[in-house]
Design a protein around this motif. Structure first.
Motif, mmCIF file in Angstrom:
data_model
loop_
_atom_site.group_PDB
_atom_site.id
_atom_site.type_symbol
_atom_site.label_atom_id
_atom_site.label_comp_id
_atom_site.label_asym_id
_atom_site.label_seq_id
_atom_site.Cartn_x
_atom_site.Cartn_y
_atom_site.Cartn_z
ATOM 1 N N GLU A 1 -0.227 -0.157 -2.069
ATOM 2 C CA GLU A 1 -0.726 0.077 -0.721
ATOM 3 C C GLU A 1 -2.246 0.214 -0.709
ATOM 4 O OE1 GLU A 1 1.284 3.612 0.419
ATOM 5 O OE2 GLU A 1 3.253 2.686 0.338
ATOM 6 N N ASN A 2 -2.837 0.670 -1.787
ATOM 7 C CA ASN A 2 -4.266 0.964 -1.829
ATOM 8 C C ASN A 2 -5.044 0.059 -2.767
ATOM 9 O OD1 ASN A 2 -3.947 3.231 -0.112
ATOM 10 N ND2 ASN A 2 -3.127 4.368 -1.841
ATOM 11 N N ILE A 3 -4.481 -1.069 -3.141
ATOM 12 C CA ILE A 3 -5.118 -1.916 -4.151
ATOM 13 C C ILE A 3 -6.461 -2.449 -3.671
ATOM 14 C CG2 ILE A 3 -3.989 -4.089 -3.488
ATOM 15 C CD1 ILE A 3 -4.587 -2.891 -7.074
ATOM 16 N N ASP A 4 -6.603 -2.726 -2.371
ATOM 17 C CA ASP A 4 -7.885 -3.242 -1.865
ATOM 18 C C ASP A 4 -8.985 -2.189 -1.979
ATOM 19 O OD1 ASP A 4 -6.798 -5.709 -1.228
ATOM 20 O OD2 ASP A 4 -6.172 -5.031 0.759
ATOM 21 N N VAL A 5 -8.647 -0.949 -1.672
ATOM 22 C CA VAL A 5 -9.631 0.136 -1.790
ATOM 23 C C VAL A 5 -10.007 0.346 -3.254
ATOM 24 C CG1 VAL A 5 -10.041 2.595 -1.421
ATOM 25 C CG2 VAL A 5 -8.818 1.279 0.303
ATOM 26 N N LEU A 6 -9.015 0.364 -4.136
ATOM 27 C CA LEU A 6 -9.284 0.562 -5.561
ATOM 28 C C LEU A 6 -10.137 -0.572 -6.133
ATOM 29 C CD1 LEU A 6 -5.783 1.825 -6.702
ATOM 30 C CD2 LEU A 6 -7.864 3.166 -6.463
ATOM 31 N N THR A 7 -9.874 -1.789 -5.702
ATOM 32 C CA THR A 7 -10.664 -2.923 -6.171
ATOM 33 C C THR A 7 -12.100 -2.820 -5.688
ATOM 34 O OG1 THR A 7 -8.692 -4.308 -6.146
ATOM 35 C CG2 THR A 7 -10.796 -5.439 -6.199
ATOM 36 N N LYS B 1 -15.673 -8.539 -3.010
ATOM 37 C CA LYS B 1 -14.821 -7.348 -3.064
ATOM 38 C C LYS B 1 -15.432 -6.185 -2.284
ATOM 39 C CE LYS B 1 -12.355 -8.653 -7.142
ATOM 40 N NZ LYS B 1 -12.893 -9.758 -7.823
ATOM 41 N N LEU B 2 -16.738 -6.165 -2.169
ATOM 42 C CA LEU B 2 -17.408 -5.121 -1.383
ATOM 43 C C LEU B 2 -17.207 -5.306 0.117
ATOM 44 C CD1 LEU B 2 -20.771 -4.684 -3.273
ATOM 45 C CD2 LEU B 2 -18.988 -2.972 -2.999
ATOM 46 N N LYS B 3 -16.891 -6.510 0.540
ATOM 47 C CA LYS B 3 -16.672 -6.783 1.968
ATOM 48 C C LYS B 3 -15.581 -5.882 2.543
ATOM 49 C CE LYS B 3 -18.084 -11.590 2.301
ATOM 50 N NZ LYS B 3 -17.636 -12.962 2.523
ATOM 51 N N TYR B 4 -14.584 -5.557 1.723
ATOM 52 C CA TYR B 4 -13.486 -4.719 2.206
ATOM 53 C C TYR B 4 -13.997 -3.353 2.657
ATOM 54 C CZ TYR B 4 -9.031 -2.353 2.526
ATOM 55 O OH TYR B 4 -7.957 -1.647 2.987
ATOM 56 N N LEU B 5 -14.892 -2.752 1.890
ATOM 57 C CA LEU B 5 -15.440 -1.448 2.277
ATOM 58 C C LEU B 5 -16.272 -1.550 3.550
ATOM 59 C CD1 LEU B 5 -16.515 0.123 -1.128
ATOM 60 C CD2 LEU B 5 -14.544 0.686 0.269
ATOM 61 N N VAL B 6 -17.029 -2.626 3.680
ATOM 62 C CA VAL B 6 -17.836 -2.806 4.890
ATOM 63 C C VAL B 6 -16.918 -2.944 6.099
ATOM 64 C CG1 VAL B 6 -19.494 -4.313 6.057
ATOM 65 C CG2 VAL B 6 -19.750 -3.816 3.628
#
Length: 103
Positions: free
Chosen positions: A54-60, A77-82
């Protein structure tokens, strides 16, 4: 459902349960211990998969902030946090891209 006394001050949201569909006949005590060991390992793997998938995108994305990581400052991969925190004057893709290039 009866809970063990050491769980009196805890919240139990769900139980692991026991699968009785497979009857395991043991030859000796070692086989029984081996069977229980693999049941425990299977349960741990299922829990880890359900929690981390469920949290793989945040962990990556967080992994990209680790200087030792092979994904260090990977812009894709930083785009997800933005996207999670929204884009404003301080946090937008243009700023993140330029800062990751500088690093």
């Amino acid at each position: 459902m009866n809970l063990p006394s050491k769980l009196n001050n805890s919240y139990v949201y769900s139980t692991v349960g026991k699968n009785n569909s497979l009857k395991f006949k043991t030859v000796n005590g070692k086989d029984e211990i081996r069977h229980q060991y693999f049941e425990i390992i299977d349960t741990i793997i299922k829990e880890m998969n359900s929690r981390f998938n469920e949290n793989i995108d945040v962990l990556t994305a967080v992994d990209t902030c680790d200087p030792i990581s092979s994904n260090f400052m990977d812009i894709e991969k930083l785009k997800y946090l933005v996207n999670i925190y929204g884009q404003d004057k301080m946090c937008n893709m243009k700023t993140i891209t330029s800062q990751s290039i500088l690093v």
